[in-house]
Each structure stands twice: as C-alpha cells, then as structure tokens.
Write a protein that holds these residues in place. Structure first.
Motif, mmCIF file in Angstrom:
data_model
loop_
_atom_site.group_PDB
_atom_site.id
_atom_site.type_symbol
_atom_site.label_atom_id
_atom_site.label_comp_id
_atom_site.label_asym_id
_atom_site.label_seq_id
_atom_site.Cartn_x
_atom_site.Cartn_y
_atom_site.Cartn_z
ATOM 1 N N UNK A 174 -9.788 1.490 -28.296
ATOM 2 C CA UNK A 174 -8.422 1.072 -27.974
ATOM 3 C C UNK A 174 -7.912 1.932 -26.830
ATOM 4 N N UNK A 175 -7.328 1.287 -25.839
ATOM 5 C CA UNK A 175 -6.756 2.028 -24.709
ATOM 6 C C UNK A 175 -5.282 1.656 -24.614
ATOM 7 N N UNK A 176 -4.462 2.673 -24.441
ATOM 8 C CA UNK A 176 -3.013 2.506 -24.481
ATOM 9 C C UNK A 176 -2.391 3.135 -23.239
ATOM 10 N N UNK A 177 -1.482 2.401 -22.610
ATOM 11 C CA UNK A 177 -0.741 2.967 -21.473
ATOM 12 C C UNK A 177 0.724 3.096 -21.830
ATOM 13 N N UNK A 178 1.249 4.282 -21.671
ATOM 14 C CA UNK A 178 2.690 4.521 -21.794
ATOM 15 C C UNK A 178 3.304 4.597 -20.408
ATOM 16 N N UNK A 179 4.524 4.143 -20.293
ATOM 17 C CA UNK A 179 5.257 4.339 -19.052
ATOM 18 C C UNK A 179 5.109 3.229 -18.036
ATOM 19 N N UNK A 180 4.448 2.143 -18.427
ATOM 20 C CA UNK A 180 4.342 1.008 -17.511
ATOM 21 C C UNK A 180 5.696 0.294 -17.491
ATOM 22 N N UNK A 181 6.329 0.181 -16.333
ATOM 23 C CA UNK A 181 7.637 -0.484 -16.293
ATOM 24 C C UNK A 181 7.506 -1.991 -16.512
ATOM 25 N N UNK A 182 8.580 -2.625 -16.909
ATOM 26 C CA UNK A 182 8.578 -4.079 -17.018
ATOM 27 C C UNK A 182 8.410 -4.679 -15.636
ATOM 28 N N UNK A 183 7.627 -5.773 -15.550
ATOM 29 C CA UNK A 183 7.536 -6.511 -14.300
ATOM 30 C C UNK A 183 6.197 -6.488 -13.593
ATOM 31 N N UNK B 195 0.814 -1.233 0.000
ATOM 32 C CA UNK B 195 0.000 0.000 0.000
ATOM 33 C C UNK B 195 0.838 1.269 0.000
ATOM 34 N N UNK B 196 2.155 1.121 0.159
ATOM 35 C CA UNK B 196 2.971 2.329 0.220
ATOM 36 C C UNK B 196 3.460 2.736 -1.172
ATOM 37 N N UNK B 197 3.402 3.990 -1.464
ATOM 38 C CA UNK B 197 3.914 4.491 -2.727
ATOM 39 C C UNK B 197 4.855 5.658 -2.408
ATOM 40 N N UNK B 198 5.992 5.658 -3.018
ATOM 41 C CA UNK B 198 6.903 6.776 -2.799
ATOM 42 C C UNK B 198 6.517 7.906 -3.730
ATOM 43 N N UNK B 199 5.957 8.911 -3.197
ATOM 44 C CA UNK B 199 5.614 10.053 -4.075
ATOM 45 C C UNK B 199 5.583 11.307 -3.236
ATOM 46 N N UNK C 36 -0.861 5.874 -9.889
ATOM 47 C CA UNK C 36 0.112 5.575 -10.939
ATOM 48 C C UNK C 36 1.110 6.715 -11.124
ATOM 49 N N UNK C 37 0.665 7.920 -10.841
ATOM 50 C CA UNK C 37 1.559 9.066 -10.980
ATOM 51 C C UNK C 37 1.708 9.507 -12.419
ATOM 52 N N UNK C 38 2.529 10.505 -12.622
ATOM 53 C CA UNK C 38 2.633 11.111 -13.948
ATOM 54 C C UNK C 38 3.422 10.253 -14.928
ATOM 55 N N UNK C 39 4.177 9.298 -14.433
ATOM 56 C CA UNK C 39 4.997 8.498 -15.345
ATOM 57 C C UNK C 39 4.169 7.562 -16.214
ATOM 58 N N UNK C 40 3.009 7.213 -15.712
ATOM 59 C CA UNK C 40 2.141 6.327 -16.489
ATOM 60 C C UNK C 40 1.022 7.152 -17.113
ATOM 61 N N UNK C 41 0.888 7.061 -18.427
ATOM 62 C CA UNK C 41 -0.110 7.868 -19.130
ATOM 63 C C UNK C 41 -1.076 6.928 -19.851
ATOM 64 N N UNK C 42 -2.353 7.104 -19.585
ATOM 65 C CA UNK C 42 -3.368 6.221 -20.161
ATOM 66 C C UNK C 42 -4.271 7.029 -21.080
ATOM 67 N N UNK C 43 -4.383 6.593 -22.310
ATOM 68 C CA UNK C 43 -5.214 7.308 -23.276
ATOM 69 C C UNK C 43 -6.070 6.333 -24.079
ATOM 70 N N UNK C 44 -7.309 6.712 -24.319
ATOM 71 C CA UNK C 44 -8.202 5.867 -25.104
ATOM 72 C C UNK C 44 -8.630 6.540 -26.387
ATOM 73 N N UNK C 45 -9.030 5.736 -27.343
ATOM 74 C CA UNK C 45 -9.497 6.267 -28.617
ATOM 75 C C UNK C 45 -10.526 5.322 -29.210
#
Lengths: 360, 360, 360, 360
Positions: D208-217, B356-360, D145-154
């Motif tokens: 279609x929904x696309x996420x940018x910035x999702x890290x591997x794992x 539940x912890x997020x570093x932000x 998710x924060x700003x690093x992950x960007x989700x956009x639909x079309x």
C-alpha cells in the motif's frame, strides 16, 4: 511529450551538456535483429568530428561512443539502445566572460530567462555538441531503413556563394573539406573561407539532404506529414533558420503549369515516372516514390573574434569577445547532422506506415 | 502520436473531408474560464472564407461553426472543446475525371499509394477545407494567449513580385484583398493576378506571420524548440514548401558580425533592447521577447485550366484538366491559416512553459 | 498528451458532456479498408443502452451514432473516423440542487476545485454517458482486430454475491439482464437487486473481460506493457476502483510453485500448451498467446435516494438527495464498456507490434 | 509514445538490462532550480538494495548512481537529468539452462515470441533491476513535489497473512525488514518467510502506498485520470497483477450509502472535511485533497528451487530449476519502487495541472 525526445515509433531521447560528464541518447522502438556495434556508429560519428580541416574548429573532441544497452550478441534486441559519449576533457577551466555575460546570437540570454539558471560552460545544453547524439542515433536509423534507402547530404551554399547545380557530382562530396558536390565551388569556397577564418569572422551556409529509395506512401495527414516532420527535424539543429522541400521558396514565383510534376507510365517498379520533382518527393505529406529533397539554411556562428555589445546577468551594458577556436562556417559540420535527422524521420515514418497497415 | 493531432498541452485533433458530412476539431487541454462563443469563432472563420474577392475561388462555403462541447455559461470549462462545421452542400455530383485519374501536384496519387483507397471528392482529407478547423481552433488559442500577444499575418510575395518592406503598413492589410501591407505592391498584384486568373493559371506566394508580446522564455530545447514547432506547424498547411524564421535563408549569406543581434540595457520592461532582430525572436529554440517572425512559401495551386499529363488508377497514360472554380493564388486565403497555426504553437508553448515552472 | 485521448497508434479522442449538444469521438490511425457503417456501430452502442431491464436506469437515451468522416464507399479510408451522438433531449430543466451542491461520491467537488467552473447538468463531462463514445470506438477497434480475436465480458460479482465459476457458461450471458455467465447467480442477483432498487440504494460489482485469439507477442516493455495499458484503460471507466490481471490480488497468497504457469509441447499452432493461466495471458507485459483475462471492480453509484451530508459551493454544510431515475447497479451497463476498452487496447497494441517489426 | 518512457510533462525514459553495461534513465521536463546530488539519490536507491536482510536476495548489487547531465552548481537546470548505474559485475558467466529454456512465470517466452531474440542474462530487460532506475527517478520527483507532499509505502500482506489495520503505525515501517506497519504481523511474517525461504519457495504480497498533502485538483478527465495513471504506473512494476484505489475491490460489495464519502465544513485549509475516504482521495480522476491511497498485488517470484515443466527454444519438453540466490518475497523490495512510481505520477500531474491553468 518530452522536449528532448524526437520521433514517435522510432524515438530518440538525448541528454547532456557540452562540458558535463557525458552526453548521449536512448533510442526506443528500435526493431530487433539489426546488426549494430560501436565501430559502425563511431564511423558515422567521426564524419562530424571537428578538426578534420582548417575550416572547422580545431577543438579536440575525441568522441568515443559506448553502447550501454539494447544490443546483445551483436544485434539489437528491440529494447532501448542507449548510447553514451563521455566528455573526456572536462577539467575545470576559466570560463571567463561567458559566465556573466550573454553572448549575442547564442542561447545564453533565453536559457537564463526560461530557467533562471544556465550551465554556461561551452553553451551547456545549447551547444552543437548535442548533435553528436543525433549522428549516433541516425546511424542506427540507417540500419532500420536498410540498404534500399540511401541518404546523402551536401553543402550547396557558403556565404553568398552557391554551387552551380549543373556541376553536381556526388563523388566530389568526399573529395573536399566541405561536402561540396561542385568542384569549382569548392575551390572558390576555399579562398572565401580562408578570408573569413583569418578575419576571425564566420559565415552561413545552405545544406541539401537527399534520400533515394523511399517508397511511395510514407508520411501521413495532417500533422504527421513527412515534410512537416522533416521541417521540424532540421529546424531543431543548432543555427538552422530555414527549411524547404523540393522547389521550396522558389515555388512562390512559379505558376501551376511550371510547378506540378506530371506523370507518365514507365519502367519504374510499378510506379509512375514523374517528369520533374518540384515537389521534392512529397505530396500531401506523403512520399511519392521520388527523391526526397530537403534544404536548410544555417546562420553564421555567433562566436567571432570581434567585440560585441551585450548586457551582463545583472542587466548592465558590456561587451564580449568570444576567444578560442571556432568554426568559420559551422554549416560544414552540419552536413552529417542533416543526414542523421533525415534518417531519423524516415525510420520513424517507415515504422509508422507499417503500423497502420493491416492485411485483411 | 496521432497524425491528426497538433500540440502537446493545448492540443487540437481535426477530422473531416472536403465533401463529407462535416469537418471540425476537438481542442483538448484548453484552460477553463475563457469567454468563447460561436460568433467569436465565426468571425475568425469568415476571414478565410472564399469568394470575398475575384482573387479567391468563387466556390460557396457558408461554413457555420457549431460548439458541441466544452463551453458552459459562455466560458470554457477545461474539458474538450469540440467544434463542427457541417458540409451543407454535399449533394451527389459528377466527380468526373478525378475519381479515376491522379491530378499532378495533388495528393491523389500518394493517398492512393498509402491507403489503397481515397475519398476523391474535392480532394477528400487533403483538401484545404481542413484548414477551416485550424482557424476555428486558432480563435480559441488566441483567447488562451490573451490580449498581450498579438498575431498578424501578411502576404509579402505573389508570384515573382515581392513587397517593398520600406512601405510596410499594417493598416493596409485590411484595405486590399491580399492582406498586403504595401499599397503599391497590392496594386501591382491586382494586375498580375487578373492575368493569372484569366489564363486559368495559378501562382505561388510568401506569407509572413508576426507575433508581438511574446515574453522571453517560451520554447524548449532540443526537439521542443519554438522555431521547430513553428516550422512543423506551417509545413502542415496545404501547399507550403518552405518555412523560415527571422532572417531565414538570407542568414546563409551573412557574417557573424552582421547576423548576431546585439543587446543594450534599456526601457523594455526589464528585458534588454535588442539592436536588430535577425533571429526572428527565437534563440536556442526559446523566445527572446522580441517579435516572433515566421515566413512560409506556398506553391501555386495545381488545379489549373490547362490539360496536364498524368496516369489513371489502372496505370495508363492520360490527361486531366481541373475544371471549375479555383484559387488563382491560394496563398491569399492562407494568411489567416498561418496566423491560426502560430496561435496554436504559442498557446501550446505558453502552457508548456507554465507546466515546467515550480515556485520553490 | 491530451487527457481525452486514449491509445498511441489507434488513438481515440472523446468529447462531450451529458447534457451538451453532442458527444462523440475521433479515431485516428485507423487502418484503411475496414467495412464500417452506422448500423454496425449502433448495434454495439445499443448493448450499453439504459432501460433494457428494470435493473438499469429508466432514463431514455435514444443514442443514434452518426459517422462524420473517415468512411468512404463503406470502408475506412485511413483518415480520422469521427463519430457523433447528438443529445436529443437537452431541453432546459430544473437542475435543482446539483448546481449549488456537491454530490458525495461524484466528481462535482473535484471538477470545481480543478477548473473553478463545472457543467453540472447531469454530471457534465464526468457523466458515464461519455462511455457511449468508447463503445462506438470499440466497435471500430473490433474491426481492426478481425474475427480471430474475440472479446467477451461478463458480470462476476454483484454486491457481495460472486458467481460460482464452475457454472461458467458464455451462452448464459445473453439470457439474463446481467451479462451473468452463471444462471444460478443471475437468479440470486434478481432478488438482491430488486431489494436494492426498491430501497433507492445501489451496489457495486465486478466485471471480467476475456479475449481469445490474441497471439503471443503483443505488448511491450516497460511502460508500454499490455497489462499496464489494460489497467489504465479500465481505471478510466467511471466508478472503477480496482483492476487485476489473471490471478490478480489472489496471487499475493500463492507460492511460486502454485502460480507460475508451466508449459508443454502440444498441438497449439506452434506455441506451447500452458498448463494453467494464472498469468491471465500476459508475462513481462507481453501476451503469451493464452486468453487475456482482466477483471475490474465498480463502486456502487453514488446517486441514491437517501439524503447525504455535503457542502455547497459557498462552503456551507447542507444535505443532498439525488432524485430521479438511477442505476441500482451501474456495473451491469459497464460490461460492454469494459469490452470496448479491451478492444481499444488490443487494437492499439496490434498496430504497435506491427510497427516495430521489420523484415530483414 | 515510447514504451520505455513514463510520464507526460515530467517524463522518464529508462534503459538497460540486468547484466548489460549499465542501466539508468533520462528525466525530461524536470523543473529548474531543484537541489539534487548523487548522495541524495543514492540514499533512495539504497532503500531497495538487496541483501539487507535474509528475506531478500543475497545477490550483491552495489548500485552507485552517477548524474550525467542536467545538474549544475548543485541544482537542476531544466534540461534532461540523466542518471546511470553501471553494472560492475558483468563478467562472463555460465548462464546454463536459461539461455535455452523458458522459465515458467518469467518473460522469457514472451520476449522470444515478440522479438525473436532475447538477452537471457539475468532476465535482460525484464529483470527487476530496471526498477532501480525508477527509484532514482522517483527521488528527483520527490524534489519536484516538495516537502508538502509525503509519500510512504508499506507491506500489508505477505502470502495469505494480512496485517491488522488497527495496528497500523508508520513508525514500525522502518523497524522490521518488511516495511510492515503492524509489529505483530511482522513477527508472524518472520516465521512464515523463513519457512518459504528454507523450502526454496516464494510467496506473493500486497503493498500500500499513501500520499499525504496532495491538494485537490490534480488529475484530469478522462484518460488522464490520476487513478488511471496510478494503475498504469503500478502495473508496470515487475510481478504486479492487480491495482486498486481506496476501497478498491471491496467497493463492489458496498452500497452507495456505505461507499460515498460525505463532506462537512471544517478546519481544513478551505477544503471540506471528508467523513471517510473510501474513494482513496480521487473522484472523477481528480484528487480530492484527502490521502491518495493505492494498493497493488505482487505475485510470488517464479524463480524457485523446485523443478518446473517447460519447453526449450527448439520447442521440446524439458524441465528447469532456477538455482542461485533469490527473493522469497519479492514484494518486500517493491515497497520503495511503489513509492517511486507514485512520486512520478504525482510530479507529472502537478506539472500538468499547472500547465492548464491561466490567470485571466
């Protein structure tokens, strides 16, 4: 796996802080066709309302429950039943010391450590006000269980003073401000609690909740045991420090001959007649068909009128004294909460038991 | 919502009957990179093995654990760790009375009522043999917790005889056959249990499990409370009838002044120094950073050499006498099981807290 | 919330790697009294066994299932049914390139990123061998569903070649090595797949699974929708990249007039006669009483005999070529897996539906 | 296991009917310290509001979201965030035919079969109004998710008309009433949908929904796969009939050479540079670090101005015509809903991934 959800098939998610906009719950998995209205739930809620005697806090909590969803034409539809209680009196106040200091015995310090932020107003999420949601949900659970299952709670110990179980009379429970089944004990407690109250002190208590009419077969091995879920349920109630089933801790001192409940054929709707109920109605995690008996201990509320040593949020030594109205024995108002939690566990297990059975 | 699964993020699913082909567990959610091998788990398992003194059953259970999956090159991979213990001695036996009669105090009758069928051999699924799986899983949980968290259990009451807590010495625990921290009590118990054993009787016990090194902040409101999960965990152990945290039931008799643990600034890695630990290390369902203290009561085993009244599966009155080797105090072997359950709860909450912890 | 568990009331936890000691599953919540033995489960398992024609991998997998628990006197007892398949042929091999390089299209790189360690032998946990556990569990699920519910799968597209649905004949499905319901397509596919196979290439496929006999009313709003669980179930199968219900993606091109299935009174056991089944038997997440129709797309296996660009675990550019026997169209062997997953979803929803109903 | 809860660690329970008192959700497991206020959530909600062009229903839904709990001093506290949207316009109406007749293509008949009762007003719980709760919850998930992950639909297909992917321009998405990334297609759709609308008809669509910035794992084997949860998530949205990841159904027609995405070392924050993304950013259920690409098909709304054959609740043949304002292409307003569901899945998996990692 939500931490604020209780139950598997009949599941209740609660929300809300003591001094927030509102608190309440969403009941999911409720069977359709049950007659529910706001008056019915309100009647249960009013049983835990403070201020009904001088032995509970004089705080005014005019909790009015509102059904937001899941009921149509007076009956449940099978979709989520959402119940809300608005906090009518959330005007800005001086929260004084509690914003900056950790009250000993309260969850102030642990919330701070866990989250790095806390809603200190009235204890926030850790306030016993949350139990109002449980009582409301428990009222719906009772409808699931139907009239055959009867759940009743009683206060059996206040401070060091236990009831005399030979005096047990369920009719007494509604005739004193303590839900006490022993008229003599109730009288003794009156004096004792007056002292505690006048001293600005508090005391602990033990509550016993009993269910009649639970058929044999509810519960499940191994981690879905009825007693395990009962223990979890009661231990989630604010201030509870111990739970026991049937003989409980006293079973440690018994021999196998004394403890195991013998069975005889008899006139018991097909089931055996047990010759005792040390088991508290549960064996191997599954109900026996006897009374289900659960007992739990409530610690004294930590809000007292004596100054206490603590630290502040900056880590400095300080003292705190919790002014204002408080419960000399918070265990009293916990009786309906214990009943509600038992109703939630039983309703859930009733549905879970049904779910695993197939006619073939 | 499987009844045979315990834990949310670090979750353990157990299977197996006393006299079936094998028993074991699958651990899901185990972090990767932990060094685990069969020898390590076996060492934990051997701690609950019967026959290590005359005070536990003389039954031979040469339980050998086998890792079926989830470990590669000596470390966990993050995928399910499946552990199996084969029942080597499952030759067909005469199960005599227990196939047709319900043993009082056992789960025979309730399984029959629930399922309409039961594996009566050695108690089937309700046998305490299932706890071997827990101890094996608990060994893995200890690896998750790491060396900073230390979990130790002790027997603190046998029959009516409690230890003298002033004598508490953890070093004693491995120097008597009872996991007893009080040398004097251990001596008294020896005589008491010899009597019980010779009489073919049994007695109950109380176990205390303590965790050092748990940081403040584990646990979660409201139904995910650390103490609620501890209570559920211990209550799932065979024969357990009561659970308490810290002061437990004794808290009922205390006043708020006596019970609430005061805090002072001090040399405690940034945390406060609590001046007492009535809370048992948990406030509002969240760890305080103090010792986590859980106690539970085990009833006397119901397998005794005295004939007992019961009914048979046709509903007729009869008697039953459980022949064969049995535990005079099943509580003794429950100590490592209690430790394992605490390890499972703590490992799960450690991961849940991280989640539940997020570093932000 | 275990990632390796599927299902809520009828829940299956699988474990095991491709080249580990064993793989298998534990089924929890299985109703008691169902006749199950190893032969019955084995017969289902054999349907997905490789090497039954030249169109599936020639790898020898003599998978023998063993029931470890939960079955007594030939029927389920209601306790966990644990099934194990030992990996008989786990002798040490030269794993060559795959230990140090990431195979494109496989999970090698993602497991490495997630866990920092991976069991590279045969793909470890990400191998399609895991689906053997599903088929075994699916066999038990079929017993829960009983004879009234019939689940059948078929291959409806191989590479770019679709069947002609006018030729659909369920009897054809067992008369060609493709589970193809269209004899003409089967012939065409034979030639096409021979080419693919000889080229050391691979191709994708589409599978359709159909359930007859599902009564109206299974499934639940909103996140417990039958179609949502079907989609989740199929998407967990290795190599699946798309799932659709009934009309599926083609529904996007239809008008409301074309798509909505009209109803008429008729001779249908009290239910209406639908005049079409664009919905695939599910409306609002709940079964309509029509055929439940699910389709899913399987990508071409990424193990091919052509050298491919990739990186190694040190991050250097390299190439890899997957030698050894492989499936030219892994979709073929996925047909029984798709059936098994549908059986798991339906059995779970059957029990969940029962669980929420109360007779009052 | 509540059917109205979505997510494991970041979990959302929704409640409410189309014409009930209120609808909303409770978000549990939300990390503390996230800045959230009603304005922020409202802005997301307004994106799915009807009546913003002539191509969506002209129904007035002045949805105002209210935060009931879990936010203090402008940030989340880690306790449940409860959001409520009151149904301001719930005056008693003539519900006419829909109380007594089952609308083809709607959930009327299946709810009736399941529960024996249904709130027919505006579709009750099965109304797409429920998706407002998802968009509100999705707004909170984006903060996790924060700003690093960007989700956009079309919108990529309306009726039979697909976009030209070569024209894809994210900037176009906000410049037409369709969330269409292809200006030419948007123009063509304008004409097409005007026809549909004037005819009182409806048409399907693909989003279609696309996420940018999702890290591997992120993601987990086997039943906790990221793609499986995406499929489940999208399939819970009203009217969705198909879901695909990356290449999706087209993968069936590809060869292994064409489909598997090759890797090269490159300037990609330590990760490899993939040379294509047929996988849609997910391999083995775990994110690769590429764009996560999910597509889903929405059927044409079944509320059209043409009379349709159906039966009434007494089982008699009848006809029904859904008067009133309706969406000619309900897929348009589903774009923000798809984005929200992707945000919920990703936030949940972000926390789950964190939870299983231990630094040791």
């Amino acid at each position: 796996m939500s931490g604020n959800t209780f139950g598997k098939l009949f599941s209740v998610t609660t929300f809300g802080e003591s001094h927030g906009v509102a608190l309440g719950c969403t009941i999911d998995g409720c069977p359709p066709g049950l007659a529910i209205d706001e008056e019915y739930i309100q009647a249960q809620l009013d049983r835990r309302k403070p201020g009904q005697s001088r032995f509970t806090t004089q705080r005014r909590e005019p909790d009015q429950v509102k059904i937001l969803s899941g009921v149509f034409d007076g009956v449940t539809t099978g979709t989520p039943v959402s119940l809300m209680i608005e906090n009518v009196d959330q005007r800005s106040k001086d929260y004084g010391d509690i914003a900056a200091k950790f009250r000993p015995g309260h969850a102030d310090y642990t919330y701070w450590q866990k989250y790095g932020i806390r809603d200190y107003r009235g204890g926030g999420r850790s306030s016993a006000r949350e139990t109002a949601s449980r009582v409301a949900a428990g009222a719906v659970a009772r409808k699931v269980l139907g009239d055959d299952v009867r759940i009743r709670g009683a206060l059996v110990q206040v401070g060091p003073h236990r009831i005399n179980r030979d005096n047990w009379d369920w009719d007494q429970v509604n005739q004193n401000p303590f839900w006490c089944p022993d008229a003599e004990a109730a009288e003794l407690w009156t004096g004792y609690l007056d002292e505690i109250r006048k001293a600005g002190s508090s005391t602990g208590a033990v509550i016993e909740v009993v269910a009649d009419g639970v058929p044999a077969g509810w519960g499940a091995p191994i981690y879905g045991k009825l007693d395990s879920d009962m223990a979890a349920a009661m231990m989630t109630i604010n201030a509870v420090k111990g739970v026991e089933i049937g003989e409980g801790f006293d079973a440690a001192a018994l021999t196998g001959e004394e403890n195991a409940d013998q069975m005889r054929t008899g006139d018991n709707q097909g089931g055996p007649v047990f010759q005792s109920n040390h088991a508290g109605g549960i064996l191997g995690g599954i109900s026996t068909g006897q009374q289900v008996v659960v007992r739990f201990a409530v610690k004294p509320t930590s809000s007292i009128l004596t100054s206490r040593q603590t630290i502040d949020i900056s880590g400095n030594n300080t003292e705190i004294l919790t002014k204002g109205r408080h419960d000399p024995c918070v265990g009293i108002r916990t009786v309906p909460v214990g009943e509600a939690m038992m109703a939630l566990v039983l309703a859930d297990h009733m549905l879970r038991h049904r779910g695993q059975q197939v006619d073939r």
